[in-house]
Design an enzyme around this catalytic site. Structure first.
Site, PDB file in Angstrom:
ATOM      1  N   SER A 116       7.302  11.225  13.291  1.00 11.67           N
ATOM      2  CA  SER A 116       7.351  10.546  14.583  1.00 11.67           C
ATOM      3  C   SER A 116       7.648   9.059  14.499  1.00 11.67           C
ATOM      4  O   SER A 116       7.834   8.414  15.540  1.00 11.67           O
ATOM      5  CB  SER A 116       6.047  10.766  15.346  1.00 11.67           C
ATOM      6  OG  SER A 116       6.015  12.067  15.890  1.00 11.67           O
ATOM      7  N   TYR A 222       0.968  12.621  24.762  1.00 10.97           N
ATOM      8  CA  TYR A 222       1.996  12.526  23.726  1.00 10.97           C
ATOM      9  C   TYR A 222       2.780  13.830  23.663  1.00 10.97           C
ATOM     10  O   TYR A 222       2.204  14.900  23.473  1.00 10.97           O
ATOM     11  CB  TYR A 222       1.304  12.250  22.398  1.00 10.97           C
ATOM     12  CG  TYR A 222       2.198  11.820  21.261  1.00 10.97           C
ATOM     13  CD1 TYR A 222       2.561  10.485  21.104  1.00 10.97           C
ATOM     14  CD2 TYR A 222       2.657  12.739  20.323  1.00 10.97           C
ATOM     15  CE1 TYR A 222       3.353  10.081  20.041  1.00 10.97           C
ATOM     16  CE2 TYR A 222       3.446  12.350  19.259  1.00 10.97           C
ATOM     17  CZ  TYR A 222       3.786  11.019  19.123  1.00 10.97           C
ATOM     18  OH  TYR A 222       4.565  10.615  18.073  1.00 10.97           O
ATOM     19  N   ASN A 224       6.652  15.443  22.201  1.00  8.63           N
ATOM     20  CA  ASN A 224       7.953  15.296  21.555  1.00  8.63           C
ATOM     21  C   ASN A 224       9.096  15.482  22.544  1.00  8.63           C
ATOM     22  O   ASN A 224      10.177  14.913  22.374  1.00  8.63           O
ATOM     23  CB  ASN A 224       8.077  16.298  20.410  1.00  8.63           C
ATOM     24  CG  ASN A 224       7.120  15.982  19.276  1.00  8.63           C
ATOM     25  OD1 ASN A 224       7.043  14.850  18.803  1.00  8.63           O
ATOM     26  ND2 ASN A 224       6.365  16.978  18.844  1.00  8.63           N
ATOM     27  N   GLY A 363       3.791   8.630  11.369  1.00  8.18           N
ATOM     28  CA  GLY A 363       4.333   9.923  11.716  1.00  8.18           C
ATOM     29  C   GLY A 363       4.113  10.963  10.642  1.00  8.18           C
ATOM     30  O   GLY A 363       3.804  10.639   9.491  1.00  8.18           O
TER      31      GLY A 363
END
Length: 419
Positions: A116, A222, A224, A363
């Protein structure tokens, strides 16, 4: 996924253990100096002349940093490579093993999956398009991606701040607290599918097939999905691929030759340490080498490959104002919501004894690797690192939380406890 997140283990409907992000703890954040809004605007695209020339690692004896690296191995990780840049120059070091069963340490110039940490790169490109007048921060994303049927209340700003409410395609919570599986990103299902290819549009459409988690702009979670949509926005607005725009705007001007947008590529090029994934199969624990994996699963959100040197070059240039105009950099670093998240950056206050606020985006891809990227506000002090998982029976999130404070104390607090 961001390694800065606290994680927990829960059970899905199939009773398989699934690891997922939990709400990040609130962090106090100091007010950004008004000077950030002053000064001439930097060009939207960096130029080669503006590239900070990296110094060769001096190898000076700094046993406190080597000890901090060793702490991660002692916590159960297979290995770590780290780079620190500060007023003493550059320091690089590593500890642990490059590969299980061998004695060689991880290479300090090794490539790794950055997970990330990719989001900071994606956010930077989107903000460059904002600076050029091609994208509006508060414009509906549906204006740029009309075929996806997005809620018109969702703005570009909401994507970058994780306030869109969209389902996370790698799995997300339902309102009743149960976990709804998405594309396999953990356990045996991920191991068996880790070479499968996905297109960004496939990922987006899967997310949009699920009910939203909350009304746009009313909460923060959060996901993606937000950054894969940002990738699609970049491609639509520019008419070029995300990889090409990343090369043109950031990687080539900053001469980040070891950073790659891999697409469907599964190999780590050049020297690298091996990362491993421990999972259960029919009640038996197994360990698999996952140096090879296809991270098209996290397009624009967690798929890039880099090195500690390149990450240092990038975060130093970004914080130093070489990639964005000052007002947009200030916006990027403005924390919102319970996460204290800006645009592709976590904002963290270490307290007055450590000089105040630092900016980071750590990440981890689904398995095997972790990346750390930290910087002070002016980019003069940075920490970049890669950790690799091994075969130890540990919870990586707990081990991370155990090892991180000592590392931050040594790098940003001159060896003193934060506070």
């Amino acid at each position: 996924m961001n390694l800065g997140a606290m994680t927990k283990t829960t059970r899905g409907t199939d009773n398989n253990r699934v690891r997922m992000p939990r709400v990040f703890r609130r962090v106090a954040v100091t007010t950004l100096a008004a000077a950030l809004l002053a000064g001439a605007a930097a060009p939207g695209v960096a130029t080669a002349d503006s590239r900070p020339v990296p110094k060769a690692a001096t190898g000076q004896d700094r046993p406190e940093l080597q000890k901090a690296v060793q702490t991660w191995v002692d916590a159960g990780f297979a290995g770590m490579q780290m780079r620190v840049h500060d007023q003493q120059g550059d320091w690089v070091g590593s500890a642990g093993v490059r590969k299980l069963g061998q004695t060689a340490k991880p290479p300090t110039n090794g490539r790794f999956w950055i997970g990330s940490t990719t989001k900071t790169f994606t956010a930077t490109v989107v903000l460059q398009l904002v600076a050029e007048g091609k994208v509006g921060l508060d414009a509906p994303v549906a204006n740029y991606l009309p075929k996806l049927g997005l809620d018109r209340r969702i703005t570009v700003r909401m994507l970058l701040q994780h306030t869109s409410g969209l389902f996370n395609y790698t799995g997300d919570f339902n309102d009743d607290g149960t976990w709804e599986l998405g594309i396999p990103a953990a356990g045996k299902d991920w191991v068996d599918n880790r070479f499968r290819s996905y297109t960004p549009e496939q990922l987006a459409r899967l997310a949009l097939s699920k009910p939203p988690r909350f009304e746009p702009g009313t909460d923060q979670r959060y996901a993606n999905t937000n950054y894969t949509l940002a990738l699609l926005l970049i491609e639509k607005v520019t008419g070029h691929s995300y990889a090409d725009e990343m090369q043109r705007r950031i990687l080539r001007p900053l001469r980040m030759r070891d950073t790659v947008v891999p697409g469907n590529r599964t190999n780590l090029p050049g020297p690298h340490a091996h990362g491993y994934y421990r999972y259960q199969d029919a009640g038996e624990w197994k360990v698999v080498d996952v140096a090879r994996q296809n991270l098209s699963l996290l397009a624009g959100a967690g798929d890039m490959i880099s090195t500690t040197q390149d990450l240092q070059t990038f975060i130093s240039a970004l914080m130093g104002g070489k990639l964005l105009p000052a007002p947009l950099l200030a916006e990027m670093r403005k924390p919102v919501g319970p996460y204290g998240y800006g645009f592709g950056l976590w904002v963290q206050d270490l307290g007055p004894s450590c000089g105040g606020t630092i900016y980071q985006h750590n990440g981890s891809p689904p398995g095997g690797y972790g990346a750390l990227m930290y910087s002070t506000a002016d980019g003069s002090k940075t920490l970049t690192a890669s950790i690799t998982m091994g075969d130890a029976a540990i919870d990586p999130a707990s081990a991370y939380q155990k090892a991180l404070p000592e590392l931050l104390k040594q790098v940003f607090c001159d060896g003193q406890a934060a506070g």
